[in-house]
Design an enzyme around this catalytic site. Structure first.
Site, PDB file in Angstrom:
ATOM      1  N   ASN A  15       1.075  -3.417   6.267  1.00 45.13           N
ATOM      2  CA  ASN A  15       0.839  -2.486   7.371  1.00 45.13           C
ATOM      3  C   ASN A  15      -0.578  -2.928   8.077  1.00 45.13           C
ATOM      4  O   ASN A  15      -0.843  -3.220   9.333  1.00 45.13           O
ATOM      5  CB  ASN A  15       1.078  -0.984   7.467  1.00 45.13           C
ATOM      6  CG  ASN A  15       2.647  -0.968   7.414  1.00 45.13           C
ATOM      7  OD1 ASN A  15       2.878  -0.934   8.752  1.00 45.13           O
ATOM      8  ND2 ASN A  15       3.267  -0.460   6.287  1.00 45.13           N
ATOM      9  N   ARG A  63     -10.544  15.889  -7.410  1.00 45.90           N
ATOM     10  CA  ARG A  63      -9.833  15.370  -5.967  1.00 45.90           C
ATOM     11  C   ARG A  63     -11.042  15.760  -4.914  1.00 45.90           C
ATOM     12  O   ARG A  63     -11.246  14.872  -4.211  1.00 45.90           O
ATOM     13  CB  ARG A  63      -8.596  16.088  -5.627  1.00 45.90           C
ATOM     14  CG  ARG A  63      -8.096  15.494  -4.161  1.00 45.90           C
ATOM     15  CD  ARG A  63      -6.558  16.321  -4.159  1.00 45.90           C
ATOM     16  NE  ARG A  63      -5.727  16.160  -5.005  1.00 45.90           N
ATOM     17  CZ  ARG A  63      -4.667  15.134  -5.177  1.00 45.90           C
ATOM     18  NH1 ARG A  63      -4.999  14.085  -4.432  1.00 45.90           N
ATOM     19  NH2 ARG A  63      -3.891  15.077  -6.194  1.00 45.90           N
ATOM     20  N   MET A  88      -2.219   5.965  -1.107  1.00 47.45           N
ATOM     21  CA  MET A  88      -1.081   6.921  -1.936  1.00 47.45           C
ATOM     22  C   MET A  88      -1.989   7.981  -2.549  1.00 47.45           C
ATOM     23  O   MET A  88      -1.544   8.344  -3.725  1.00 47.45           O
ATOM     24  CB  MET A  88      -0.436   5.886  -2.989  1.00 47.45           C
ATOM     25  CG  MET A  88       0.261   4.783  -2.443  1.00 47.45           C
ATOM     26  SD  MET A  88       1.614   5.285  -1.207  1.00 47.45           S
ATOM     27  CE  MET A  88       2.737   5.861  -2.425  1.00 47.45           C
ATOM     28  N   ILE A  90      -2.906  12.067  -2.045  1.00 48.91           N
ATOM     29  CA  ILE A  90      -2.886  13.126  -1.141  1.00 48.91           C
ATOM     30  C   ILE A  90      -4.154  13.803  -0.843  1.00 48.91           C
ATOM     31  O   ILE A  90      -5.096  13.702  -1.700  1.00 48.91           O
ATOM     32  CB  ILE A  90      -2.290  14.312  -2.018  1.00 48.91           C
ATOM     33  CG1 ILE A  90      -0.531  13.884  -2.250  1.00 48.91           C
ATOM     34  CG2 ILE A  90      -2.124  15.669  -1.187  1.00 48.91           C
ATOM     35  CD1 ILE A  90       0.265  14.809  -2.889  1.00 48.91           C
ATOM     36  N   ASN A 105      -1.257   8.315  10.002  1.00 50.22           N
ATOM     37  CA  ASN A 105      -0.278   7.789   8.668  1.00 50.22           C
ATOM     38  C   ASN A 105       1.024   7.164   9.269  1.00 50.22           C
ATOM     39  O   ASN A 105       1.550   7.514  10.139  1.00 50.22           O
ATOM     40  CB  ASN A 105      -0.131   9.107   7.737  1.00 50.22           C
ATOM     41  CG  ASN A 105       0.770   8.625   6.609  1.00 50.22           C
ATOM     42  OD1 ASN A 105       0.295   7.576   5.921  1.00 50.22           O
ATOM     43  ND2 ASN A 105       1.690   9.202   6.268  1.00 50.22           N
ATOM     44  N   HIS A 107       4.985   6.828   7.643  1.00 54.98           N
ATOM     45  CA  HIS A 107       5.568   7.318   6.692  1.00 54.98           C
ATOM     46  C   HIS A 107       7.074   6.498   6.796  1.00 54.98           C
ATOM     47  O   HIS A 107       7.433   6.560   7.884  1.00 54.98           O
ATOM     48  CB  HIS A 107       5.826   8.719   6.838  1.00 54.98           C
ATOM     49  CG  HIS A 107       6.726   9.170   5.748  1.00 54.98           C
ATOM     50  ND1 HIS A 107       6.407   9.255   4.183  1.00 54.98           N
ATOM     51  CD2 HIS A 107       7.917   9.580   5.572  1.00 54.98           C
ATOM     52  CE1 HIS A 107       7.171   9.801   3.432  1.00 54.98           C
ATOM     53  NE2 HIS A 107       8.354   9.976   4.303  1.00 54.98           N
ATOM     54  N   THR A 139      -1.926  16.072   8.851  1.00 60.89           N
ATOM     55  CA  THR A 139      -2.491  17.482   8.499  1.00 60.89           C
ATOM     56  C   THR A 139      -2.430  17.665   7.023  1.00 60.89           C
ATOM     57  O   THR A 139      -2.177  16.808   6.377  1.00 60.89           O
ATOM     58  CB  THR A 139      -1.569  18.442   9.025  1.00 60.89           C
ATOM     59  OG1 THR A 139      -0.132  18.348   8.637  1.00 60.89           O
ATOM     60  CG2 THR A 139      -1.404  18.304  10.627  1.00 60.89           C
ATOM     61  N   LEU A 142       1.622  17.638   3.244  1.00 67.31           N
ATOM     62  CA  LEU A 142       2.069  16.197   3.236  1.00 67.31           C
ATOM     63  C   LEU A 142       3.276  15.680   3.964  1.00 67.31           C
ATOM     64  O   LEU A 142       4.413  16.464   4.264  1.00 67.31           O
ATOM     65  CB  LEU A 142       2.661  16.071   1.545  1.00 67.31           C
ATOM     66  CG  LEU A 142       3.180  14.665   1.211  1.00 67.31           C
ATOM     67  CD1 LEU A 142       2.062  13.758   0.982  1.00 67.31           C
ATOM     68  CD2 LEU A 142       4.077  15.042  -0.061  1.00 67.31           C
ATOM     69  N   GLU A 172       7.997  -1.019  10.828  1.00 66.94           N
ATOM     70  CA  GLU A 172       6.570  -0.315  10.510  1.00 66.94           C
ATOM     71  C   GLU A 172       5.487  -1.144  11.194  1.00 66.94           C
ATOM     72  O   GLU A 172       4.465  -0.900  11.844  1.00 66.94           O
ATOM     73  CB  GLU A 172       6.234  -0.308   8.987  1.00 66.94           C
ATOM     74  CG  GLU A 172       7.370   0.862   8.401  1.00 66.94           C
ATOM     75  CD  GLU A 172       6.785   0.866   7.017  1.00 66.94           C
ATOM     76  OE1 GLU A 172       5.584   1.231   6.675  1.00 66.94           O
ATOM     77  OE2 GLU A 172       7.696   1.283   6.127  1.00 66.94           O
TER      78      GLU A 172
HETATM   79  C1  GRF Z   1       5.066   1.600   3.738  1.00 65.79           C
HETATM   80  O1  GRF Z   1       6.310   1.781   3.691  1.00 65.79           O
HETATM   81  C2  GRF Z   1       4.345   2.784   4.431  1.00 65.79           C
HETATM   82  O2  GRF Z   1       5.222   3.410   5.036  1.00 65.79           O
HETATM   83  C3  GRF Z   1       4.046   3.831   3.301  1.00 65.79           C
HETATM   84  O3  GRF Z   1       3.567   2.909   2.249  1.00 65.79           O
HETATM   85  C4  GRF Z   1       4.040   1.511   2.547  1.00 65.79           C
HETATM   86  C5  GRF Z   1       2.952   0.717   2.233  1.00 65.79           C
HETATM   87  O4  GRF Z   1       3.156  -0.645   2.466  1.00 65.79           O
HETATM   88  N1  GRF Z   1       3.094   4.651   3.546  1.00 65.79           N
HETATM   89  P1  GRF Z   1       1.896  -1.665   2.751  1.00 65.79           P
HETATM   90  O5  GRF Z   1       1.033  -1.557   1.839  1.00 65.79           O
HETATM   91  O6  GRF Z   1       1.519  -1.459   4.144  1.00 65.79           O
HETATM   92  O7  GRF Z   1       2.546  -2.867   2.338  1.00 65.79           O
END
Ligand code: GRF
Length: 210
Positions: A15, A63, A88, A90, A105, A107, A139, A142, A172
Site C-alpha cells: 500500500n 506499549r 501491525m 495496536i 488506516n 483495513h 480512533t 480497533l 486497496e
Molecule cells: C493490507 O491488506 C492492509 O489492508 C492491512 O494490512 C495489509 C498490508 O499490506 N492493514 P501491505 O504491507 O500494504 O502490502
C-alpha cells in the site's frame, strides 16, 4: 507548498508503494516509519530515496513508551496526515487522540464487519458473497472510526483466502491513494461517524468510492 505525510508500515508495504507511486499532487512523503527494522517495505522506500526510520517496538518496555517515541518521531515532520499502511501495532488512546482526525488506516474488510485479523477467511467461512476494503479515520477502538471510502469485490465459489486477499489488495491500492488525495485536497468533512466527500468516485472497474 506541499503538505507532509508520514506513512507507518510493518511489512511488505505494498500500500505504501501504491501511495508513493501515485505521485499525489500537493504531498511530500516526509518519512516511512516501521516498527520492524527488517520490514521489506522499509528497504524499498530506502531505495527510492525516501527518508526511513526503524523504531523497533521490542526496544521499549511498554506499549505507552513505544507509542510516545513513535509520536515524537512523527511530530518532527509536522505532518498533515499520518497513514497506517499495514502497521501491525495496536495504538494507545493518547496516540490516537494526539493525531485525531489526521490518522487514517486501511483495513481489508467491509467495516464494520470483520474487524481484526484473518478477514478474508472469515468472510469466506461466513458465506459472504462480497468482500472489500475500508479506509477510515483511526480512533482508540480497533478498526473503528469514521469511514472515508470502501471498495467491493465478489467472493467467488472457488476462492481461497489468498486469491480473495489478492483481489481485495488491488482495490486497496486504488482507494488508499485516492482517499489521501481527497484528504489533502480538503474534500473530506467529518460529522460524527460520517465522512462527507465533496468528490464522488465511480471507477471503470465497478468499484464505488465514497
Ligand atoms: C493490507 O491488506 C492492509 O489492508 C492491512 O494490512 C495489509 C498490508 O499490506 N492493514 P501491505 O504491507 O500494504 O502490502
Amino acid at each position: 507548498m506541499s503538505k507532509n505525510i508520514v506513512i507507518l508500515i510493518s511489512g511488505r508495504g505494498s500500500n505504501m508503494q501504491a501511495i508513493v507511486q501515485a505521485n499525489i499532487p500537493g504531498i511530500h512523503i516526509a518519512a516511512i516509519i516501521s516498527n520492524d527494522p527488517d520490514a521489506l517495505g522499509l528497504r524499498w522506500a530506502k531505495e527510492q530515496g525516501i527518508h526511513t526510520i526503524a523504531l523497533n517496538h521490542q526496544d521499549f518496555p511498554t506499549r505507552a513508551e513505544f507509542d510516545l517515541a513513535l509520536q515524537h518521531s512523527i511530530d518532527q515532520f509536522s505532518p498533515e496526515l499520518v497513514v497506517l499502511a499495514g502497521f501491525m501495532r495496536i495504538l494507545s488512546e493518547s496516540f490516537t487522540q494526539h493525531f485525531a482526525h489526521k490518522l487514517i488506516n486501511i483495513h481489508p474488510s467491509l467495516l464494520p464487519s470483520f474487524t481484526g485479523l484473518h478477514t478474508h477467511q472469515r468472510a469466506i467461512d461466513m458465506g459472504c458473497k462480497i468482500a472489500g476494503c475500508t479506509v477510515h479515520f483511526v480512533t482508540a477502538q480497533l478498526d473503528y472510526g469514521p469511514i472515508i471510502t470502501q471498495a467491493v469485490v465478489p467472493i467467488l465459489p472457488e476462492d481461497t483466502e489468498e486469491c480473495l486477499a489478492n483481489r481485495v489488495l488491488k482495490m486497496e491500492h486504488q482507494i488508499y491513494p485516492q482517499a489521501i488525495a481527497d484528504f489533502i485536497g480538503g474534500h473530506l468533512t467529518i460529522k460524527g461517524m460520517q465522512v462527507h466527500n465533496s468528490r464522488t468516485h465511480l471507477q471503470e472497474n465497478g468499484a464505488i468510492y465514497s
